[in-house]
Design an enzyme around this catalytic site. Structure first.
Site, short mmCIF file in Angstrom:
data_model
loop_
_atom_site.label_atom_id
_atom_site.label_comp_id
_atom_site.label_asym_id
_atom_site.label_seq_id
_atom_site.Cartn_x
_atom_site.Cartn_y
_atom_site.Cartn_z
N SER A 1 9.51 7.85 -2.72
CA SER A 1 7.83 8.09 -2.77
C SER A 1 7.80 8.51 -4.10
O SER A 1 8.56 8.29 -5.15
CB SER A 1 7.43 8.83 -1.73
OG SER A 1 6.21 9.05 -1.91
N TYR B 1 -1.72 4.93 -8.49
CA TYR B 1 -0.32 5.31 -8.03
C TYR B 1 -0.19 6.07 -6.79
O TYR B 1 0.48 5.92 -5.80
CB TYR B 1 0.35 6.13 -9.19
CG TYR B 1 2.01 6.32 -8.95
CD1 TYR B 1 2.86 5.32 -9.18
CD2 TYR B 1 2.26 7.66 -8.89
CE1 TYR B 1 4.22 5.57 -8.96
CE2 TYR B 1 3.73 7.81 -8.89
CZ TYR B 1 4.65 6.67 -8.94
OH TYR B 1 6.04 7.14 -8.87
N LYS C 1 1.81 5.69 -3.04
CA LYS C 1 2.75 6.88 -2.50
C LYS C 1 2.44 7.22 -1.30
O LYS C 1 3.00 7.51 -0.56
CB LYS C 1 3.12 7.46 -3.57
CG LYS C 1 3.87 6.95 -4.90
CD LYS C 1 4.93 6.00 -4.49
CE LYS C 1 5.91 5.53 -5.82
NZ LYS C 1 6.98 4.90 -5.23
#
Length: 280
Positions: A134, A148, A152
């Site tokens: 992650s 992003y 994650k």
């Protein structure tokens, strides 16, 4: 003890470090990437303990083929390291829906695809370990990180839930949350930079892209040391469910935990009294 380790994104960056160190330690390594011949070359050419095989993580068919190739060659899969990923930078309004979908397809659906292909093997073995990369961005949202961080944060929720699903079959899970490491995430091959398209964001977009590019090659974390840490975790009988990698990640997670506690307390007066009056 030698283990069979499948690593995604093994053609460069952290994935190469993981695969190279795993081979040096005597493990059997399934090193995957979109161009397996380049992966094999990067890792020093053909080796008895190395299988380089094609895998685009956005393809479930590729994932099943890679898992089958691993079993055909080595008989089992002990550890899966979901490492492959990319970065679509930008302010949310300047990230196109197509780019948002691509970000989530690689960083969230990608490890899901590979894990979906590997889990039947591990369940038959009644043993295995899923390690998924992650990011501290999976815990802490930040400017210019909307796509992003969304991918994650998704990884975090999926992996936390997956832990409970597969623990009865002696399959462990570890979420890895690195801070800034000197990997290849910020090179143009891994990062898609936004074009200024909205006047209100234009000046900030240009300045932020320049700032992010200036970080590349200057990140404090050493990916070779991170690879060693991940292989150490892979060798543990009771690995952590979450591993914060780097002093900056530990500091960020600590600050976020304090922030969450403060927000929970601030919600108590209004949020504590929302139940039905007849509820016990």
């Amino acid at each position: 003890m030698s283990k069979v380790i499948l690593v995604t994104g093994a053609g460069r960056g952290l994935g190469t470090d993981i695969a190279r160190q795993a081979l040096a330690a005597g493990h059997q390594v399934v090193a995957t990437g979109r161009r397996p011949e380049e992966v094999e070359k990067t890792l020093g050419g053909p080796q008895d303990n190395l299988l380089a095989t094609k895998l685009d993580v956005t393809s479930l068919d590729d994932a099943h083929a890679a898992a089958q190739a691993a079993v055909d060659r080595f008989g089992r899969i002990d550890i899966l390291i979901n490492n492959a990923g990319n970065f679509y930078a930008g302010f949310f309004e300047e990230i196109s829906p197509e780019h948002m979908h691509r970000q989530i397809a690689t960083n969230l659906y990608g490890p899901m695809n590979v894990t979906r292909a590997v889990l039947p093997v591990m369940r038959r073995q009644r043993d295995g370990h899923i390690i998924t990369l992650s990011s501290i961005a999976g815990l802490v949202g930040a400017e210019f990180n909307a796509a992003y961080a969304a991918s994650k944060f998704g990884v975090e929720g999926w992996m936390e839930s997956l832990h409970h699903d597969i623990a009865p079959y002696n399959i462990r899970t570890t979420i890895v949350e690195p801070g800034f490491f000197r990997t290849e995430l910020l090179v143009d091959a891994s990062t898609t930079w936004p074009e200024p398209t909205i006047d209100d964001y234009a000046e900030r977009t240009t300045a932020t892209v320049e700032a992010w590019k200036s970080i590349n090659g200057q990140q404090p974390g050493d990916p070779a040391k991170l690879a060693h840490a991940l292989l150490t975790i892979a060798g543990q009988d009771q690995p952590p469910q979450r591993f914060l990698a780097g002093a900056d990640a530990i500091e960020g997670a600590t600050a976020k935990a304090k922030e969450l506690l403060a927000q929970a307390e601030a919600s108590r007066e209004l949020g504590d009294n929302l139940g039905h009056d007849d509820a016990a």
